[in-house]
Design an enzyme around this catalytic site. Structure first.
Site, short mmCIF file in Angstrom:
data_model
loop_
_atom_site.label_atom_id
_atom_site.label_comp_id
_atom_site.label_asym_id
_atom_site.label_seq_id
_atom_site.Cartn_x
_atom_site.Cartn_y
_atom_site.Cartn_z
N GLY A 1 39.06 12.88 20.76
CA GLY A 1 39.16 14.32 20.93
C GLY A 1 38.56 14.78 22.24
O GLY A 1 37.85 14.03 22.91
N GLY B 1 32.99 17.85 23.55
CA GLY B 1 32.32 18.96 22.89
C GLY B 1 32.87 19.35 21.54
O GLY B 1 32.45 20.36 20.97
N HIS C 1 44.33 44.04 43.43
CA HIS C 1 44.71 42.72 42.92
C HIS C 1 44.51 42.64 41.40
O HIS C 1 45.42 42.23 40.67
CB HIS C 1 43.86 41.65 43.63
CG HIS C 1 44.21 40.25 43.26
ND1 HIS C 1 44.99 39.44 44.05
CD2 HIS C 1 43.89 39.50 42.16
CE1 HIS C 1 45.12 38.25 43.47
NE2 HIS C 1 44.46 38.27 42.32
N GLU C 2 43.32 43.03 40.94
CA GLU C 2 43.04 42.94 39.50
C GLU C 2 43.86 43.94 38.71
O GLU C 2 44.28 43.65 37.58
CB GLU C 2 41.54 43.15 39.25
CG GLU C 2 40.63 42.12 39.91
CD GLU C 2 40.94 40.69 39.49
OE1 GLU C 2 41.46 40.49 38.37
OE2 GLU C 2 40.68 39.77 40.29
N HIS D 1 47.27 42.42 38.04
CA HIS D 1 47.26 41.53 36.86
C HIS D 1 47.35 42.34 35.57
O HIS D 1 48.15 42.02 34.67
CB HIS D 1 45.97 40.69 36.84
CG HIS D 1 45.95 39.57 37.82
ND1 HIS D 1 46.93 38.61 37.89
CD2 HIS D 1 45.05 39.25 38.78
CE1 HIS D 1 46.65 37.75 38.83
NE2 HIS D 1 45.50 38.12 39.40
#
Length: 641
Positions: free
Chosen positions: A232, A235, A455-456, A459
């Site tokens: 797997g 963690g 830019h943000e 999004h």
């Protein structure tokens, strides 16, 4: 009787070096108080010089050894004269008690008569004969040999594991480094501490049951499995499962890492494997756990640069023989863990060695909630903390990540002088882990801040307008880690992903650069991480998942991991050109699609950017105020009020 096994903590252990030092100090003390001959070597005297000293009455006594040599001690008055200054004091600048001179004798009878005359004339107090030297001289002559022998004994005891030696000494280098846990060892981890992973726990618990009650299975003709391999991502709890086995099993449990077999000396790895299985067989039934087995279990014959005698391959060969060879060990089960099962040797993976492969995958939302409950137990938290909400905010997190979130939340609460950890602390902890530490003191010009906000906002706008894009949680232009701004989404946990879903995600990713193009008619380097992500997605669609019409239903993915050892590509140069072209077409088409969406919503884009510049952080509610409710009735898990 139990007290007999406890070590005596008050027992004083004598170090060999302490003994050697004490002997040396005793010798120096004796030598100093018995005349200090070890501190000042007597000066050799010639016969005429001796006659002059004797005639002047400057000699106090004479000791003749073996009728060959004479040690001469001067009087106190003679030592004050300038001619005897060089012998008046020793190397420590203390008065020299003698002998001050040494004389080689000729005819002993003539010399003795000369001394008798001197005594009679009171020019000499006394003289005597001795057949051997004193003890200090004997020890001085033997001291180098004693020191060499002492150091040799000390080194040999260290090498053989005695006098503080351990498994790492030179003669124990072939011994196993496995740590033994048994019913007497305090292992507190149990299966109750392992949240989620129900399927993996069930199989692991069955292995423990094999050793506790083997007749239940062997009465029907079955055989106990030889080994189980935990596979797997990092963690996910593979080692934790092994710790639970050590805590639950009432049999000896040997634990070590794959790297413990590796050493610079040839043959050590194979020797340690033999010793490990020998110990386990003596204590059978027993369990051996090898963590990170890929350190020694990699496929053989792939690393041709290591020469003809590959130590790692020898270790693997010995491990294969011990697990299932002529001398098969009964009632010894091998557990192993790795996150690189694709590189393991096929002979190691076959039935009869690792009969079972237990996949320990990333937890789903229900398992994450259980993991949160385990790690929240020791924390001082507010009442009615919504663990279901926390589980929804952490998609793709492993068990180790969730433990880190809980710890970070407690640290953040303590930093803010709170008496209990609340919901906001956990959200801040998730932001800290995903995005990095906030850098509010980073110098950013107003022009750069405007570009980052656009830019943000790009999004956020594109993702809000697309059906299959991940729902937005918040957007920030506060620098975090290496990024100047970030948008947080809550992706839907899908088992399969369709083409339109991947295209929508790619379009939302390109929304930042598209917003720069629409607003400023120029682009910047701020979209590097976006380009990396979208290029990886497009390449996966074309070369791995077979979602491109031009390439067709073909995949160039090798699940065995053997392609990483090859220097050639599994496709022709012509196909490589086609792949590059199709990747470019995919990315550019989604870029143009994002530009079109933003041009249609340019006013709302600028409005969102202005709010972002003012507040620096905006949430889902701000987008609903500007754009209105999303028109899609998809699963918006993770909505926050």
């Amino acid at each position: 009787m139990a007290t007999d096994n406890k070590p005596n903590l008050n027992k004083f252990k004598v170090s060999p070096w302490l003994v050697y030092t004490a002997i040396l100090l005793i010798f120096l003390t004796i030598s100093f108080f018995t005349g200090g001959s070890s501190f000042q070597e007597p000066v050799k005297l010639e016969q005429p010089e001796f006659n002059a000293l004797l005639e002047k009455g400057e000699i106090e006594k004479i000791i003749i050894f073996n009728k060959k040599d004479a040690e001469i001690f001067l009087t106190a008055a003679a030592l004050k004269q300038a001619s005897n200054k060089k012998v008046s004091k020793n190397v420590l600048d203390q008065p020299n008690k003698g002998p001050h001179y040494i004389l080689n004798l000729g005819d002993v009878q003539i010399f003795e008569k000369k001394l008798e005359i001197a005594v009679a004339e009171k020019k000499l107090k006394n003289y005597n004969f001795q057949e051997s030297s004193n003890w200090s001289d004997i020890i001085i002559s033997l001291l180098p040999i004693i020191i060499i022998i002492g150091v040799w004994i000390f080194i040999m005891r260290r090498m053989s594991g005695g006098a503080g030696g351990g498994g790492g000494q030179i003669f124990n280098i072939g011994k196993s480094k496995a740590k033994l846990f048994d019913e007497k060892t305090d292992i507190k981890t149990s299966f109750k501490d392992v949240a989620g992973l129900e399927g993996a726990k069930e199989e692991i618990q069955e292995i423990v049951e094999f050793l506790k009650n083997p007749e239940k299975y062997t009465n029907l003709g079955g055989k106990i499995p030889k080994g189980a391999l935990l596979v797997g991502p990092p963690g996910t709890g593979k080692t934790l499962l092994a710790k639970a086995v050590a805590g639950e099993a009432q049999v000896p449990f040997f634990s070590l890492s794959g790297s413990d077999f590796v050493e610079m000396f040839v043959g050590v790895g194979a020797s340690r494997v033999r010793d490990l299985f020998k110990q386990a067989k003596e204590k059978s039934p027993a369990i051996i756990f090898i963590d990170e087995i890929d350190a020694v279990g990699r496929a053989r014959g792939k690393n041709n640069m290591s020469g003809g005698n590959d130590e790692r391959e020898n270790t693997l060969n010995q491990l294969l023989t011990e697990m299932d060879g002529f001398g098969t060990n009964s009632n010894v089960i091998v557990l192993a863990a790795t996150n690189r099962a694709d590189v393991l040797d096929k002979a190691l993976m076959r039935a009869g060695r690792f009969d079972r492969q237990i996949f320990v995958d990333l937890p789903d939302i229900r398992e994450r909630e259980e993991i949160f409950k385990v790690h929240l137990a020791p924390l001082k938290k507010v009442e009615n903390l919504d663990t279901d909400f926390l589980a929804k905010q952490t998609p793709g997190f492993s068990g180790a990540d969730i433990a880190n979130v809980c710890n970070e939340a407690a640290l953040i609460a303590a930093r803010n002088n709170k008496t209990a950890v609340d919901k906001q602390d956990f959200l801040d902890a998730v932001d800290r882990i995903i995005g990095g530490l906030e850098k509010k003191n980073k110098i950013i010009t107003p022009e750069e801040k405007k570009a980052i906000a656009i830019h943000e906002a790009g999004h956020a706008t594109v993702s809000w307008m697309l059906q299959h894009a991940a729902p937005l949680i918040k957007v920030t232009i506060v620098p975090r880690g290496q990024s100047l701004g970030a948008a947080w989404y809550l992706p839907e946990e899908r088992q399969i992903v369709r083409t339109d879903q991947m295209l929508d995600e790619m379009c939302a990713t390109m929304g930042g650069r598209a917003a720069e193009k629409v607003t400023f008619n120029r682009i910047s380097t701020g979209a590097l991480s976006d380009l990396e992500k979208v290029t990886r997605q497009a390449r996966a669609m074309v070369t791995i998942y077979g979602l491109n019409e031009k390439i067709g239903n073909v995949t160039y993915y090798d699940s065995t991991g053997q392609s990483e050892y090859s220097f050639s590509k599994p496709y022709s140069e012509e196909t490589a050109k086609t792949i590059d072209k199709e990747i470019s077409i995919l990315i550019e088409s989604q870029y143009e699609r994002a530009i079109k969406i933003l041009e249609e919503n340019k006013d709302k884009l600028n409005q969102l950017a202005d709010i972002l510049i003012e507040k620096e952080v905006i949430f889902k509610d701000d987008l609903e105020t500007i754009f209105g409710k999303r028109t899609f009735d998809d699963n918006l898990a993770g909505e926050v009020s």
